[in-house]
Design a protein around this motif. Sequence first.
Motif, PDB file in Angstrom:
ATOM      1  N   LEU A 201       0.784  -1.345   0.085  1.00  0.00           N
ATOM      2  CA  LEU A 201       0.104   0.021   0.095  1.00  0.00           C
ATOM      3  C   LEU A 201       0.942   1.372  -0.131  1.00  0.00           C
ATOM      4  N   LEU A 202       1.818   1.136   0.783  1.00  0.00           N
ATOM      5  CA  LEU A 202       2.880   2.629   0.780  1.00  0.00           C
ATOM      6  C   LEU A 202       3.374   2.570  -0.488  1.00  0.00           C
ATOM      7  N   LEU A 203       3.690   1.928  -1.390  1.00  0.00           N
ATOM      8  CA  LEU A 203       4.258   1.983  -2.614  1.00  0.00           C
ATOM      9  C   LEU A 203       3.367   2.961  -3.320  1.00  0.00           C
ATOM     10  N   PHE A 204       2.014   2.702  -3.138  1.00  0.00           N
ATOM     11  CA  PHE A 204       1.159   3.607  -4.087  1.00  0.00           C
ATOM     12  C   PHE A 204       1.011   5.118  -3.586  1.00  0.00           C
ATOM     13  N   THR A 205       1.669   5.419  -2.349  1.00  0.00           N
ATOM     14  CA  THR A 205       1.482   6.976  -2.109  1.00  0.00           C
ATOM     15  C   THR A 205       2.908   7.634  -2.632  1.00  0.00           C
ATOM     16  N   GLY A 206       3.729   6.982  -3.250  1.00  0.00           N
ATOM     17  CA  GLY A 206       5.009   7.573  -3.647  1.00  0.00           C
ATOM     18  C   GLY A 206       5.273   7.470  -5.109  1.00  0.00           C
TER      19      GLY A 206
ATOM     20  N   LEU B 117      -7.710  -1.188  -3.172  1.00  0.00           N
ATOM     21  CA  LEU B 117      -7.248  -0.962  -4.674  1.00  0.00           C
ATOM     22  C   LEU B 117      -8.283  -1.123  -5.545  1.00  0.00           C
ATOM     23  N   ALA B 118      -8.038  -0.613  -6.680  1.00  0.00           N
ATOM     24  CA  ALA B 118      -9.155  -0.973  -7.924  1.00  0.00           C
ATOM     25  C   ALA B 118      -8.317  -1.057  -9.229  1.00  0.00           C
ATOM     26  N   THR B 119      -8.924  -1.383 -10.277  1.00  0.00           N
ATOM     27  CA  THR B 119      -8.620  -1.395 -11.702  1.00  0.00           C
ATOM     28  C   THR B 119      -9.611  -0.790 -12.596  1.00  0.00           C
ATOM     29  N   ASP B 120      -8.895  -0.563 -13.622  1.00  0.00           N
ATOM     30  CA  ASP B 120      -9.765   0.144 -14.555  1.00  0.00           C
ATOM     31  C   ASP B 120      -9.639  -0.551 -15.924  1.00  0.00           C
ATOM     32  N   PRO B 121     -10.752  -0.618 -16.620  1.00  0.00           N
ATOM     33  CA  PRO B 121     -10.710  -1.386 -18.025  1.00  0.00           C
ATOM     34  C   PRO B 121      -9.732  -0.735 -18.820  1.00  0.00           C
ATOM     35  N   GLY B 122      -9.083  -1.488 -19.644  1.00  0.00           N
ATOM     36  CA  GLY B 122      -8.133  -0.965 -20.599  1.00  0.00           C
ATOM     37  C   GLY B 122      -6.863  -0.621 -20.092  1.00  0.00           C
ATOM     38  N   VAL B 123      -6.638  -0.515 -18.686  1.00  0.00           N
ATOM     39  CA  VAL B 123      -5.352   0.070 -17.979  1.00  0.00           C
ATOM     40  C   VAL B 123      -4.675  -1.172 -17.357  1.00  0.00           C
ATOM     41  N   ALA B 124      -3.456  -1.193 -17.566  1.00  0.00           N
ATOM     42  CA  ALA B 124      -2.610  -2.339 -16.857  1.00  0.00           C
ATOM     43  C   ALA B 124      -2.186  -1.736 -15.764  1.00  0.00           C
ATOM     44  N   GLY B 125      -2.503  -2.580 -14.644  1.00  0.00           N
ATOM     45  CA  GLY B 125      -2.040  -2.008 -13.210  1.00  0.00           C
ATOM     46  C   GLY B 125      -3.052  -1.879 -12.371  1.00  0.00           C
ATOM     47  N   TYR B 126      -2.843  -1.428 -11.035  1.00  0.00           N
ATOM     48  CA  TYR B 126      -3.717  -1.132 -10.111  1.00  0.00           C
ATOM     49  C   TYR B 126      -3.694   0.189  -9.631  1.00  0.00           C
ATOM     50  N   ARG B 127      -4.617   0.655  -9.119  1.00  0.00           N
ATOM     51  CA  ARG B 127      -4.715   2.125  -8.402  1.00  0.00           C
ATOM     52  C   ARG B 127      -5.475   2.042  -7.053  1.00  0.00           C
TER      53      ARG B 127
ATOM     54  N   VAL C 139       0.365  21.856  -5.967  1.00  0.00           N
ATOM     55  CA  VAL C 139       1.254  20.698  -5.334  1.00  0.00           C
ATOM     56  C   VAL C 139       0.230  19.422  -5.434  1.00  0.00           C
ATOM     57  N   GLU C 140       0.985  18.101  -5.360  1.00  0.00           N
ATOM     58  CA  GLU C 140       0.218  16.937  -5.554  1.00  0.00           C
ATOM     59  C   GLU C 140       0.147  16.516  -4.165  1.00  0.00           C
ATOM     60  N   LEU C 141      -0.965  16.520  -3.441  1.00  0.00           N
ATOM     61  CA  LEU C 141      -1.519  15.901  -2.156  1.00  0.00           C
ATOM     62  C   LEU C 141      -1.209  14.428  -2.020  1.00  0.00           C
ATOM     63  N   GLY C 142      -0.702  13.663  -1.042  1.00  0.00           N
ATOM     64  CA  GLY C 142      -0.384  12.500  -0.828  1.00  0.00           C
ATOM     65  C   GLY C 142       0.821  11.798  -1.273  1.00  0.00           C
ATOM     66  N   ARG C 143       1.329  12.580  -2.122  1.00  0.00           N
ATOM     67  CA  ARG C 143       2.827  12.062  -2.743  1.00  0.00           C
ATOM     68  C   ARG C 143       3.779  12.216  -1.755  1.00  0.00           C
ATOM     69  N   ARG C 144       4.769  11.251  -1.756  1.00  0.00           N
ATOM     70  CA  ARG C 144       6.079  11.288  -0.970  1.00  0.00           C
ATOM     71  C   ARG C 144       7.155  12.156  -1.761  1.00  0.00           C
ATOM     72  N   PHE C 145       7.956  13.142  -1.207  1.00  0.00           N
ATOM     73  CA  PHE C 145       9.024  13.605  -1.474  1.00  0.00           C
ATOM     74  C   PHE C 145      10.270  13.653  -0.510  1.00  0.00           C
ATOM     75  N   PRO C 146      11.324  13.429  -1.060  1.00  0.00           N
ATOM     76  CA  PRO C 146      12.581  13.571  -0.197  1.00  0.00           C
ATOM     77  C   PRO C 146      12.670  14.652   0.317  1.00  0.00           C
ATOM     78  N   LEU C 147      13.516  14.694   1.501  1.00  0.00           N
ATOM     79  CA  LEU C 147      13.917  15.742   2.307  1.00  0.00           C
ATOM     80  C   LEU C 147      14.877  16.639   1.913  1.00  0.00           C
ATOM     81  N   HIS C 148      15.666  16.233   1.275  1.00  0.00           N
ATOM     82  CA  HIS C 148      16.687  17.153   0.987  1.00  0.00           C
ATOM     83  C   HIS C 148      16.377  17.962  -0.319  1.00  0.00           C
ATOM     84  N   ALA C 149      15.358  18.032  -0.844  1.00  0.00           N
ATOM     85  CA  ALA C 149      15.191  18.903  -2.156  1.00  0.00           C
ATOM     86  C   ALA C 149      13.878  19.883  -1.501  1.00  0.00           C
ATOM     87  N   GLY C 150      14.038  21.233  -1.731  1.00  0.00           N
ATOM     88  CA  GLY C 150      12.912  22.016  -1.671  1.00  0.00           C
ATOM     89  C   GLY C 150      12.898  22.625  -0.274  1.00  0.00           C
ATOM     90  N   SER C 151      12.187  23.784  -0.073  1.00  0.00           N
ATOM     91  CA  SER C 151      12.062  24.173   1.263  1.00  0.00           C
ATOM     92  C   SER C 151      11.347  23.405   2.301  1.00  0.00           C
TER      93      SER C 151
END
Length: 272
Positions: free
Chosen positions: A30-35, A69-79, A142-154
């Motif tokens: 599940l954590l992979l889907f946040t970043g 999680l869910a899948t969409d028709p015609g799309v490979a992968g899970y969201r 900005v994109e809510l929920g996405r993980r970012f590294p700490l060394h870049a950006g204020s």
Amino acid sequence: MAVNSTAGRKPATPSDNAGTEAAARVADVLLLFTGGPRYLGVSTISRELDLSKAVVYRILQSLVSREVLATDPGVAGYRLGPAAVALGASALRRFDARVAATPVLRRLREETGETTTLSGLVGDERVYLDQFESPREIKMTVELGRRFPLHAGSSGKVILASLPEDRREAVLHRELPALTEHTITTAERLREALAEVARDGVAVSLGERQPGAGSVAAPLFGPDGDVHGSISICGPQYRFTPEAVGRYRDLVREAAAEIRQSWAWLQEPGGR
């Protein structure tokens, strides 16, 4: 007299350990889907977590059956599915820092005309938890929920500068990838920058995480005294002149102190 805290407990059994390991695998998936990208496939997850495809497939099917999680028709992968969205929304509603920050960040947006944000510390990364968009036609979002590294950006640097030394050094000893040509990618230079941020209590970024973006951030300390995230003012870099940055430094520092005070009040009995 020493008290044996394990008295009366049953010793862990192999089935207990297996259950813990299985739960950890589900959490890691599940954590992979946040970043990462919106859709993830079995092969990608298997490679990232070093798990067999059969194990990953079983986990994914279980999560799909519960609409996490869910899948969409015609799309490979899970969201992420509707149950995950509901969990996230519920967590945000109950996050005292967000409750305390909302009126302050709205006012800060009106005072500056720029987008204001709230970030939370998650492990050794950060995520945007909320934003209040600039009313201007040309603005930064900005994109809510996405993980970012700490060394870049204020927003990340000001958190990193406020962490205990052992946690900060652990981050500095890892690879520091360049997100833009202005990202600091060496531990020595980053230490110098973080020392200045710690002295000033504010971090400034001009195109370090995202090309053409400017931001000024302050750390958000909780009632426990630990850093839990940051707040920022962000917008197109060309509007972040020295005069604007100087003004934003004071505004964001004062806003962070106000949020911390409100957060502490929320945690007092009868504060809600």
